[in-house]
Design a protein around this motif. Structure first.
Motif, mmCIF file in Angstrom:
data_model
loop_
_atom_site.group_PDB
_atom_site.id
_atom_site.type_symbol
_atom_site.label_atom_id
_atom_site.label_comp_id
_atom_site.label_asym_id
_atom_site.label_seq_id
_atom_site.Cartn_x
_atom_site.Cartn_y
_atom_site.Cartn_z
ATOM 1 N N ILE A 13 0.904 -1.145 0.043
ATOM 2 C CA ILE A 13 0.120 -0.086 -0.072
ATOM 3 C C ILE A 13 0.875 1.203 -0.090
ATOM 4 O O ILE A 13 0.530 2.250 -0.854
ATOM 5 N N SER A 14 1.830 1.273 0.870
ATOM 6 C CA SER A 14 2.869 2.428 0.809
ATOM 7 C C SER A 14 3.529 2.559 -0.478
ATOM 8 O O SER A 14 3.783 3.769 -0.836
ATOM 9 N N ILE A 15 4.091 1.595 -1.102
ATOM 10 C CA ILE A 15 4.487 1.650 -2.300
ATOM 11 C C ILE A 15 3.731 2.130 -3.598
ATOM 12 O O ILE A 15 3.971 3.197 -4.146
ATOM 13 N N ALA A 16 2.351 1.933 -3.494
ATOM 14 C CA ALA A 16 1.588 2.001 -4.259
ATOM 15 C C ALA A 16 1.036 3.882 -4.109
ATOM 16 O O ALA A 16 1.045 4.477 -5.181
ATOM 17 N N VAL A 17 0.896 4.363 -2.955
ATOM 18 C CA VAL A 17 0.496 5.511 -2.693
ATOM 19 C C VAL A 17 1.780 6.578 -2.988
ATOM 20 O O VAL A 17 1.553 7.715 -3.860
ATOM 21 N N MET A 18 3.166 6.067 -2.726
ATOM 22 C CA MET A 18 4.155 6.647 -3.279
ATOM 23 C C MET A 18 4.373 6.926 -4.787
ATOM 24 O O MET A 18 4.773 7.891 -5.230
ATOM 25 N N LEU A 19 3.956 5.941 -5.567
ATOM 26 C CA LEU A 19 4.043 5.539 -7.011
ATOM 27 C C LEU A 19 2.912 6.725 -7.611
ATOM 28 O O LEU A 19 3.457 7.838 -8.400
ATOM 29 N N ILE A 20 1.972 6.893 -6.868
ATOM 30 C CA ILE A 20 0.876 7.871 -7.356
ATOM 31 C C ILE A 20 1.247 9.313 -6.884
ATOM 32 O O ILE A 20 1.267 10.159 -7.847
ATOM 33 N N LEU A 21 1.886 9.595 -5.722
ATOM 34 C CA LEU A 21 2.433 10.999 -5.589
ATOM 35 C C LEU A 21 3.541 11.306 -6.407
ATOM 36 O O LEU A 21 3.577 12.473 -6.777
ATOM 37 N N VAL A 22 4.553 10.339 -6.534
ATOM 38 C CA VAL A 22 5.487 10.712 -7.435
ATOM 39 C C VAL A 22 5.176 10.984 -8.785
ATOM 40 O O VAL A 22 5.671 11.572 -9.684
ATOM 41 N N GLY A 23 4.278 10.166 -9.336
ATOM 42 C CA GLY A 23 3.702 10.522 -10.536
ATOM 43 C C GLY A 23 3.052 11.584 -10.792
ATOM 44 O O GLY A 23 3.334 12.308 -11.866
ATOM 45 N N LEU A 24 2.467 12.113 -9.970
ATOM 46 C CA LEU A 24 1.736 13.690 -9.923
ATOM 47 C C LEU A 24 2.727 14.568 -10.111
ATOM 48 O O LEU A 24 2.708 15.432 -10.814
ATOM 49 N N GLY A 25 3.703 14.351 -9.257
ATOM 50 C CA GLY A 25 4.928 15.151 -9.104
ATOM 51 C C GLY A 25 5.501 15.253 -10.490
ATOM 52 O O GLY A 25 6.321 16.209 -10.930
ATOM 53 N N LEU A 26 5.753 14.019 -11.282
ATOM 54 C CA LEU A 26 6.607 13.931 -12.284
ATOM 55 C C LEU A 26 5.817 14.445 -13.596
ATOM 56 O O LEU A 26 6.463 15.119 -14.381
ATOM 57 N N ILE A 27 4.394 14.166 -13.654
ATOM 58 C CA ILE A 27 3.676 14.393 -15.119
ATOM 59 C C ILE A 27 3.253 15.710 -14.777
ATOM 60 O O ILE A 27 3.287 16.551 -16.021
ATOM 61 N N ILE A 28 2.613 16.198 -13.925
ATOM 62 C CA ILE A 28 1.988 17.286 -13.597
ATOM 63 C C ILE A 28 2.516 18.310 -12.422
ATOM 64 O O ILE A 28 1.746 18.485 -11.332
ATOM 65 N N PRO A 29 3.776 18.587 -12.573
ATOM 66 C CA PRO A 29 4.696 19.008 -11.279
ATOM 67 C C PRO A 29 3.747 20.318 -10.868
ATOM 68 O O PRO A 29 3.610 20.514 -9.681
ATOM 69 N N LYS A 30 3.328 21.427 -11.881
ATOM 70 C CA LYS A 30 2.869 22.638 -11.465
ATOM 71 C C LYS A 30 1.671 22.506 -10.944
ATOM 72 O O LYS A 30 1.234 23.219 -9.921
ATOM 73 N N HIS A 31 0.737 21.583 -11.538
ATOM 74 C CA HIS A 31 -0.629 21.680 -11.081
ATOM 75 C C HIS A 31 -0.800 20.960 -9.800
ATOM 76 O O HIS A 31 -1.340 21.304 -8.917
ATOM 77 N N ILE A 184 -6.999 -0.621 11.497
ATOM 78 C CA ILE A 184 -6.405 0.631 12.017
ATOM 79 C C ILE A 184 -4.648 0.646 12.159
ATOM 80 O O ILE A 184 -4.094 1.604 11.992
ATOM 81 N N ALA A 185 -4.420 -0.481 12.284
ATOM 82 C CA ALA A 185 -2.874 -0.622 12.383
ATOM 83 C C ALA A 185 -2.190 -0.467 11.026
ATOM 84 O O ALA A 185 -1.358 -0.013 10.880
ATOM 85 N N THR A 186 -2.801 -1.245 9.993
ATOM 86 C CA THR A 186 -2.689 -0.882 8.702
ATOM 87 C C THR A 186 -2.463 0.332 8.417
ATOM 88 O O THR A 186 -1.607 1.042 7.713
ATOM 89 N N ILE A 187 -3.481 1.124 8.581
ATOM 90 C CA ILE A 187 -3.677 2.512 8.372
ATOM 91 C C ILE A 187 -2.479 3.233 9.070
ATOM 92 O O ILE A 187 -1.684 4.319 8.387
ATOM 93 N N VAL A 188 -2.173 3.187 10.268
ATOM 94 C CA VAL A 188 -1.398 3.904 11.093
ATOM 95 C C VAL A 188 0.223 3.546 10.514
ATOM 96 O O VAL A 188 0.951 4.499 10.410
ATOM 97 N N ASP A 189 0.481 2.384 10.388
ATOM 98 C CA ASP A 189 1.658 1.872 9.856
ATOM 99 C C ASP A 189 2.161 2.286 8.542
ATOM 100 O O ASP A 189 3.241 2.677 8.204
#
Length: 515
Positions: A13-31, A184-189
């Motif tokens: 889950i952590s890897i997936a979220v990071m890929l999405i965030l990095v993808g946004l920063g790479l594809i549409i950095p200004k927006h 809850i543990a999954t979300i916090v970690d």
């Protein structure tokens, strides 16, 4: 007992979220930067009161535990001893907690409050100069370390005292029972891992910029993204090598080196700069800091909205930054604090780094504001260049700059090394001895994220995301305060801890040390 299924879920889950965030920063950095900046500003305006109350509340919470009989409880079995010497322990927590930030902002923040973004007084006024140090002390002092100390205490207490896994999620067991092991543990970690990755990736990017700025000023090295990428690649190789050598070797050796370099730079700066003025500034600023302590702690500008932007951009930003960094720094400080009592742990974590920070900012802030007051304008330089431009106006400035570059480099490697260990540990369900494979994967991943976003211009957007993430994590911290206190009071009652003396002297036989 380890839970491979749950740790695998958190990892992916952590890897997936990071890929999405990095993808946004790479594809549409200004927006992405504009949108994340809007959310960040809205949160600062609408929930700033929550950050102010929470951080000050955590400081009061820590002070209460120090004064309470609970402070006698040891972080580990009753007969346990500290793993590391006090000096190495302080060096490691200081390096992981704030090291590179002190060099980055040491000369720049007091200068900024004095010349560009004063809290109240007119720029370049005597009042603005006094305020610049008072608020810098406030932002880097007891409040900041209270956040780190609280999270670290929670992890160390449940990990070493209760023999639980070294994960923040286990701290919910006193109030949630068996439900603390579920979603809850999954979300916090997961939040812990994501916050750590974002924090370290942005630090790698901005740290590379400061090293590049120093090399440019001292040696004429070009100041551009290509050089910064090379710096990240070199430091990545070094911190992965350090991480593979183990916590007791790599981080410990680097942290002791950091302390030596920092003290050397500090002493040289004090004696080569306006020595008397530095100590006068320290003394006066301490008085102003404590005199205005409660006013600064609860200042929300409810009756003067024109001051709110400054509070959002500085105080609220810092409080959110410390909260979002607290999972990473807390896990690391907890890991190295086995065997100390709660009173000793909290007293040292709150006091020693704070005092060092006060002395640091008094020294380098005085150096920069003194140069500015003499008519040499430093305001046109980037934050990472201010320190080196300041040194140019003092004897042996080149030597000071070279030491500072080495110090940033060393802090840089230590923070990344610590983060690599923490990420691997979290990915393996809180294992104290995570696999080298996971360390390498996380080390390369963080470096790759930093390089990608540095080249695309997405680092600031990622930093905004980290500040946004502080809001949900604030709610997690509030729940933890209740859960931790419940468990501490349970143990206090079971142990029979009390501030009432066990023995009293007889009326005619007082206790005398000299008889």
């Amino acid at each position: 007992m380890s839970n491979p299924k749950k740790s695998t879920k958190v990892y992916f889950i952590s890897i997936a979220v990071m890929l999405i965030l990095v993808g946004l920063g790479l594809i549409i950095p200004k927006h992405f930067q504009r949108l994340s900046g809007t959310f960040r500003q809205a949160i600062s305006s609408d929930f700033g009161w929550l950050y102010l109350l929470l951080v000050t509340g955590l400081l009061a919470y820590c002070l209460f535990l120090i004064a309470s009989p609970i402070g006698q409880i040891r972080l580990g079995p009753p007969d346990s001893e500290p793993e590391h010497s006090t000096t190495s322990w302080i060096a490691m927590m200081f390096s992981a907690g704030m090291g590179i930030g002190l060099v980055f902002y040491g000369a720049a923040e007091p200068l900024s409050h004095f010349t560009k973004s004063t809290p109240n007084a007119p720029v370049m006024s005597t009042e603005a100069l006094a305020e610049s140090f008072r608020y810098t002390f406030f932002h880097w002092g007891f409040h900041a370390w209270a956040v780190y100390a609280f999270v670290a205490l929670t992890l160390a207490y449940f990990g070493f005292r209760k023999n639980e896994k070294y994960l923040l999620s286990v701290s919910f067991k006193p109030i949630l029972g068996k439900y603390a092991n579920g979603y809850i543990a999954t979300i916090v970690d997961t939040i812990t891992i994501i916050a750590t990755v974002i924090g370290v990736a942005t630090t790698l990017g901005f740290g590379a910029a400061q090293i590049n700025g120093g090399l440019s000023q001292v040696f004429g090295v070009p100041n551009n993204s290509t050089v910064q990428v090379i710096i990240i690649v070199i430091t990545t190789a070094l911190f992965i090598a350090s991480a593979l050598s183990g916590l007791g070797k790599g981080v410990k050796i680097l942290s002791n080196l950091n302390l030596i370099l920092a003290v050397t730079l500090l002493i040289l700066a004090i004696f080569l700069g306006p020595t008397i003025k530095i100590f006068d500034t320290l003394t006066d600023s301490l008085g102003l800091y404590f005199q205005n302590f409660f006013r600064m702690s609860f200042r929300a500008a409810a009756f003067d909205v024109s001051k709110r932007d400054w509070i959002n951009n500085w105080t609220i930003f810092y409080w959110a930054w410390w909260i979002s960094w607290s999972p990473f720094v807390g896990v690391f400080i907890a890991r190295i604090s086995r065997g100390r009592t709660i009173r000793e742990f909290l007293s040292i974590v709150l006091l020693v780094p704070t005092v060092l920070s006060f002395l640091w900012f008094s020294t380098f802030g005085t150096l920069s504001t003194n140069v500015q007051s003499k008519g040499i304008d430093l305001t046109g330089f980037a934050t990472e260049e201010v320190l080196f431009k300041t040194f140019e106006n003092y004897p042996m400035g080149a030597l000071l700059s070279i030491i500072a570059i080495f110090l940033v480099f060393s802090f840089f490697i230590t923070s990344a090394d610590s983060a690599t260990y923490v990420l691997a540990m979290l990915s393996e369900d809180g294992s104290l001895v995570p696999s080298n494979r996971k360390k390498v994967i996380w080390g390369l991943s963080v470096a790759g994220i930093a390089i990608t976003l540095l080249l695309s211009g997405g680092l600031t957007a990622l930093q905004n995301v980290l500040i946004i993430a502080a809001l949900p994590f604030s709610l997690v911290l509030i729940l933890i305060t209740v859960s931790l206190l419940k468990e501490l009071y349970h143990e206090k009652d079971k142990m029979g801890l009390s501030i009432t003396p066990d023995r009293y002297p007889k009326a005619d036989k007082p206790f005398k040390s000299y008889e």
